[in-house]
Design a protein around this motif. Structure first.
Motif, short mmCIF file in Angstrom:
data_model
loop_
_atom_site.label_atom_id
_atom_site.label_comp_id
_atom_site.label_asym_id
_atom_site.label_seq_id
_atom_site.Cartn_x
_atom_site.Cartn_y
_atom_site.Cartn_z
N GLN A 71 0.86 -1.11 -0.18
CA GLN A 71 -0.08 -0.08 -0.12
C GLN A 71 0.72 1.16 0.27
OE1 GLN A 71 -0.26 -2.89 2.03
NE2 GLN A 71 -2.58 -3.40 2.24
N ILE A 72 1.97 1.21 0.90
CA ILE A 72 3.05 2.29 0.67
C ILE A 72 3.29 2.55 -0.55
CG2 ILE A 72 5.07 3.23 1.69
CD1 ILE A 72 4.36 1.57 4.38
N ALA A 74 2.34 1.61 -3.51
CA ALA A 74 1.30 2.31 -4.51
C ALA A 74 1.08 3.78 -4.14
CB ALA A 74 0.11 1.37 -4.13
N GLN A 75 0.90 4.46 -3.23
CA GLN A 75 0.69 5.53 -2.67
C GLN A 75 1.84 6.32 -3.32
OE1 GLN A 75 -2.38 6.65 -1.82
NE2 GLN A 75 -1.40 8.99 -1.78
N LEU A 78 1.87 6.93 -6.77
CA LEU A 78 0.56 7.94 -7.25
C LEU A 78 1.06 9.36 -7.05
CD1 LEU A 78 -2.38 7.10 -7.89
CD2 LEU A 78 -2.77 7.77 -5.56
N LEU A 79 2.11 9.67 -6.07
CA LEU A 79 2.41 10.79 -5.89
C LEU A 79 3.75 11.32 -6.49
CD1 LEU A 79 1.98 11.02 -2.03
CD2 LEU A 79 0.36 12.12 -3.71
N VAL A 99 4.17 9.87 3.89
CA VAL A 99 3.15 9.07 3.11
C VAL A 99 2.88 7.69 4.14
CG1 VAL A 99 3.14 7.65 1.05
CG2 VAL A 99 3.53 9.93 1.00
N VAL A 103 -0.42 6.41 5.03
CA VAL A 103 -0.98 4.96 4.62
C VAL A 103 -1.19 3.97 5.82
CG1 VAL A 103 -0.47 3.04 3.37
CG2 VAL A 103 0.05 5.14 2.47
N GLN A 107 -4.94 4.50 6.38
CA GLN A 107 -5.62 3.60 5.40
C GLN A 107 -5.59 2.24 5.87
OE1 GLN A 107 -3.90 3.65 1.17
NE2 GLN A 107 -4.52 1.85 0.94
#
Length: 312
Positions: A71-72, A74-75, A78-79, A99, A103, A107
């Motif tokens: 998840q980290i 992926a974020q 995205l950034l 981040v 996350v 999240q």
């Protein structure tokens, strides 16, 4: 009527098989490190939440510690921030640390707390920053004997489990994100970045340290393999049980991904935890199979003294 009796009998046998394990573990604290495939597969996530709630209703005191590598990453993508790893650890710049914090606490933890609370008002989310639960100093990677700076990555120096004990005593299930506050007062007081004063901590390491501090009965680490292999890649035979000393001898030859998990298991059993288990998180209800059945699954690590007592 006879058909009903016949179909119900296997269920009764399963429950009876669990009885000695229910008796043995009643009132005991179990720390579970949630990660791997179980963290990203929807069905496995729900099965995991059911298992943890089952433990709670069966009289155990479960504590969940989680990371969130996929998840980290992926974020960060995205950034437009790069995911870089050195020595198997994520290079965590101050920007990346913001981040990581967002996350993990905003999240992954929120989703897990929500899944657990579908079964009642049980789960409470927190991070290692809360109530001074985890303190850490800067950790440097060792690459070919060289000390390498990898940013806001921490090594745990202290655990204050008071808040977790209070939640457990209140019947709650603590869900803890592996972020720690800095034990360096100057760093902790710095305000140059939102990430100052906190560290990203390996979740396997955090779970092991917390299990020891809580005096847990068991540490359970979910992985994406069946357990510790005896002679990988030549054989897929899983070692079902080994002592702390036996594990210590194997550590230098383990695959890099297994090292923090097995080091965590070793730390736990050498610091008061009765057993540490590495289990396959890809198997639905693997936690219940490990704790409540005669066969168990995965690899169990025990302190050296326990082995001597067990064979006496």
């Amino acid at each position: 009527m006879s058909t009903r009796k016949h179909t119900a009998l296997p269920k009764a046998r399963t429950l009876i098989e669990a009885l000695p394990w229910l008796t043995r573990h009643h009132g005991k604290t179990v720390v579970i490190k949630f990660g791997g495939n179980a963290m990203i597969d929807e069905e496995l996530k729900r099965a995991f939440a059911q298992d943890v709630v089952f433990l709670r209703h069966a009289g155990l005191r479960p504590v969940v510690v989680h990371g969130g590598g996929p998840q980290i990453s992926a974020q960060l993508d995205l950034l437009g921030l790069e995911s870089e790893f050195k020595g198997g650890l994520r290079v965590t710049t101050p920007e990346a640390m913001n981040v990581v914090r967002m996350v993990l606490a905003g999240q992954v933890q929120r989703e897990l707390v929500g899944l657990l609370n579908e079964h009642g008002p049980l789960a409470v989310g927190m991070t290692g920053e809360d109530a001074h639960l985890m303190a850490a100093t800067k950790h440097y990677a060792d690459i070919d004997g060289e000390r390498v700076d990898i940013g806001r990555v921490g090594e745990i120096t202290a655990i204050d489990p008071g808040a977790v004990h209070a939640l457990l005593d209140d019947g709650r299930i603590p869900v803890i994100s592996s972020i720690a506050r800095s034990s360096d007062e100057e760093d902790a007081a710095s305000t140059s970045s939102g990430a100052s004063g906190v560290f990203n901590v390996n979740a396997d390491t955090a779970a092991a340290a917390l299990a020891a501090a809580l005096g847990a009965e068991t540490l359970m680490v979910l992985t994406d393999v069946e357990g510790l292999y005896e002679d990988w890649p030549n054989s897929d035979e899983v070692i079902s049980r080994l002592t702390a000393t036996e594990l210590e001898k194997l550590l230098p030859d383990l695959a890099s991904g297994m090292v923090p998990k097995m080091r965590g298991c070793l730390h736990a059993v050498r610091n008061g935890v009765h057993t540490a288990r590495v289990i396959d998180g890809r198997v639905q209800h693997s936690i219940l199979l490990e704790i409540f059945t005669d066969e168990g699954i995965g690899t169990m690590v025990v302190p050296d003294a326990n082995t001597i007592e067990g064979t006496a």
